[in-house]
Design a protein around this motif. Sequence first.
Motif, PDB file in Angstrom:
ATOM      1  N   SER A 126      33.045  32.079  30.640  1.00 16.98           N
ATOM      2  CA  SER A 126      31.896  32.979  30.474  1.00 16.98           C
ATOM      3  C   SER A 126      32.224  34.367  31.017  1.00 16.98           C
ATOM      4  O   SER A 126      31.884  35.381  30.392  1.00 16.98           O
ATOM      5  CB  SER A 126      30.672  32.404  31.190  1.00 16.98           C
ATOM      6  N   GLY A 127      32.876  34.409  32.181  1.00 15.73           N
ATOM      7  CA  GLY A 127      33.275  35.703  32.736  1.00 15.73           C
ATOM      8  C   GLY A 127      34.245  36.428  31.819  1.00 15.73           C
ATOM      9  O   GLY A 127      34.102  37.631  31.563  1.00 15.73           O
ATOM     10  N   PHE A 128      35.226  35.681  31.280  1.00 14.87           N
ATOM     11  CA  PHE A 128      36.234  36.293  30.406  1.00 14.87           C
ATOM     12  C   PHE A 128      35.611  36.746  29.096  1.00 14.87           C
ATOM     13  O   PHE A 128      36.055  37.732  28.496  1.00 14.87           O
ATOM     14  CB  PHE A 128      37.351  35.281  30.144  1.00 14.87           C
ATOM     15  N   TRP A 129      34.571  36.039  28.619  1.00 15.08           N
ATOM     16  CA  TRP A 129      33.857  36.457  27.409  1.00 15.08           C
ATOM     17  C   TRP A 129      33.300  37.862  27.581  1.00 15.08           C
ATOM     18  O   TRP A 129      33.247  38.647  26.624  1.00 15.08           O
ATOM     19  CB  TRP A 129      32.722  35.474  27.123  1.00 15.08           C
ATOM     20  N   HIS A 130      32.892  38.201  28.815  1.00 13.53           N
ATOM     21  CA  HIS A 130      32.270  39.498  29.055  1.00 13.53           C
ATOM     22  C   HIS A 130      33.260  40.659  28.988  1.00 13.53           C
ATOM     23  O   HIS A 130      32.843  41.795  28.730  1.00 13.53           O
ATOM     24  CB  HIS A 130      31.566  39.509  30.417  1.00 13.53           C
ATOM     25  N   GLY A 131      34.511  40.421  29.235  1.00 11.33           N
ATOM     26  CA  GLY A 131      35.434  41.545  29.167  1.00 11.33           C
ATOM     27  C   GLY A 131      36.846  41.174  29.568  1.00 11.33           C
ATOM     28  O   GLY A 131      37.080  40.193  30.293  1.00 11.33           O
ATOM     29  N   ALA A 132      37.806  41.959  29.084  1.00  8.83           N
ATOM     30  CA  ALA A 132      39.219  41.720  29.348  1.00  8.83           C
ATOM     31  C   ALA A 132      39.625  42.416  30.642  1.00  8.83           C
ATOM     32  O   ALA A 132      40.354  43.410  30.648  1.00  8.83           O
ATOM     33  CB  ALA A 132      40.064  42.214  28.172  1.00  8.83           C
ATOM     34  N   ASN A 133      39.124  41.881  31.743  1.00  7.51           N
ATOM     35  CA  ASN A 133      39.428  42.458  33.057  1.00  7.51           C
ATOM     36  C   ASN A 133      39.310  41.338  34.090  1.00  7.51           C
ATOM     37  O   ASN A 133      38.417  40.494  33.998  1.00  7.51           O
ATOM     38  CB  ASN A 133      38.449  43.594  33.373  1.00  7.51           C
ATOM     39  N   TRP A 134      40.196  41.346  35.074  1.00  3.00           N
ATOM     40  CA  TRP A 134      40.158  40.306  36.102  1.00  3.00           C
ATOM     41  C   TRP A 134      38.848  40.328  36.886  1.00  3.00           C
ATOM     42  O   TRP A 134      38.457  39.315  37.467  1.00  3.00           O
ATOM     43  CB  TRP A 134      41.340  40.455  37.049  1.00  3.00           C
ATOM     44  N   THR A 135      38.176  41.458  36.916  1.00  2.00           N
ATOM     45  CA  THR A 135      36.903  41.523  37.639  1.00  2.00           C
ATOM     46  C   THR A 135      35.876  40.560  37.032  1.00  2.00           C
ATOM     47  O   THR A 135      35.107  39.932  37.758  1.00  2.00           O
ATOM     48  CB  THR A 135      36.328  42.949  37.616  1.00  2.00           C
ATOM     49  N   PHE A 136      35.869  40.435  35.702  1.00  2.00           N
ATOM     50  CA  PHE A 136      34.925  39.534  35.054  1.00  2.00           C
ATOM     51  C   PHE A 136      35.287  38.074  35.319  1.00  2.00           C
ATOM     52  O   PHE A 136      34.405  37.225  35.467  1.00  2.00           O
ATOM     53  CB  PHE A 136      34.878  39.804  33.547  1.00  2.00           C
TER      54      PHE A 136
END
Length: 482
Positions: free
Chosen positions: A322-332
């Motif tokens: 779900s976090g990775f779905w939000h964006g291509a960044n390790w922060t997500f």
Amino acid sequence: MLFNTIDFAVFLPVVFLLYWFVVNKNLRNQNLLIVVASYVFYGWWDWRFLSLIIFSTLVDFSVGRRLAVEENKANRKWLLWTSILVNLGFLGFFKYYNFFLDNFITAFSFFGKEIQANSLNIILPVGISFYTFQTLSYTIDVYKRKLQATNDLVAFSAFVSFFPQLVAGPIERATQLLPQFYSKRNFDYAKAADGMRQILWGLFKKVVVADNCAELANQIFNNSADYSGSTLFLGALFFTFQIYGDFSGYSDIAIGTARLFGFNLMQNFNFPYFSRDIAEFWRRWHISLSTWFRDYLYIPLGGSRGGTWMKVRNTFIIFVVSGFWHGANWTFIIWGALNAIYFLPLLLTKKNRSNIDIVAKGKHLPNLRDFFSMMVTFLLTVLAWIFFRADNVGHALNYITTVLSASLFTMPHLFDVYSTLIVGFMVMVLVIVEWLGREGEYGIANLFTGWSRPLRWSVYLTIISVIFLLGGKEQEFIYFQF
């Protein structure tokens, strides 16, 4: 085309009038108008990306028709995987190509190997994460025989591209939305009036609350090294209400707009900041995405039916994905993992379903236990949002370190006391109105039962005046980048 622009203010009534007064006699023509209007709406950003929606529509329509007549299990699986690979292939290329390339290069550099590879200047198509998941729900449900495949290409195209929720949801299931395109739709004044109230409240959330909070949050996050912990905590609070006002405001406008055309979209936010634990928060935040991952990823993986290891594994998978779905960044990814850590104690102690009903149901105020639980949950959410908003992991860690330092107890820096107080007051209005309307579905739309017409219209005109007088600098909807 943005909901909060003059372009949309002209576009919507034109489509509305054509829909109800020109093509209203023929269902197919109504659906065709929705397709054309949706393509115009989406093409307003970049017409070239219409080809992706059209190609995805044709692929999934064709796969669905083949699945309807194919009985061989192996062939059915190949058809399903064709849809999955085409849709996720587009999503992966446009959204994640540079992320994986950069991390691949970085990984090899640890071993002293320098790889020369050029990243691509890729423009992310608006809403690709949303309509990709929506159309995938169709092929998966047809494959599972939960839905009959459609032979109506116009209706299916309208389902995929339906402009109110095309670019930022709610992510509708084919089983819920597609059948609505088969039924004759008659104008319903009460439904349209309710839709207008939802649009108005959504615009208040976005233009007054989110856009004003964004200006203060951006100032603080972009210059976080210059401020104390108390100021950074204030910035995190501003972002917390920015993202809620921004995304739930979009959902309100989308749901309200759909109701103007006779459609019912699912509720996407159910007062999440009144949650008493993280499990409840995720039942109330971005509901369409949470339930999509639950039904199409978490349950197929085994859900919580297995042993402790399987429960932990599946929980981390669904939150990290779900976090990775939000964006291509390790922060997500870290944001998703942090929420998994929040969630695990509830899952392992079987308390993840302990708060089903809305807090203080039938009462004016919560009891002390519920109030304390709400505050703890809210503060944990604020902490997690720092990773969501930060530019990178280092930025997030430095930000949190400063927040947790002794400077948290100093007086925060206020850039413009008057503006800050106005924003704070508008946030309070948002919280109070949604608290009063929390037992219904859509906040302010639930507060008018039994009110006289003059009183209702005085409230409407007040909100409209506030939008024009106190609306912040126009900001793009946050979730458009996903």
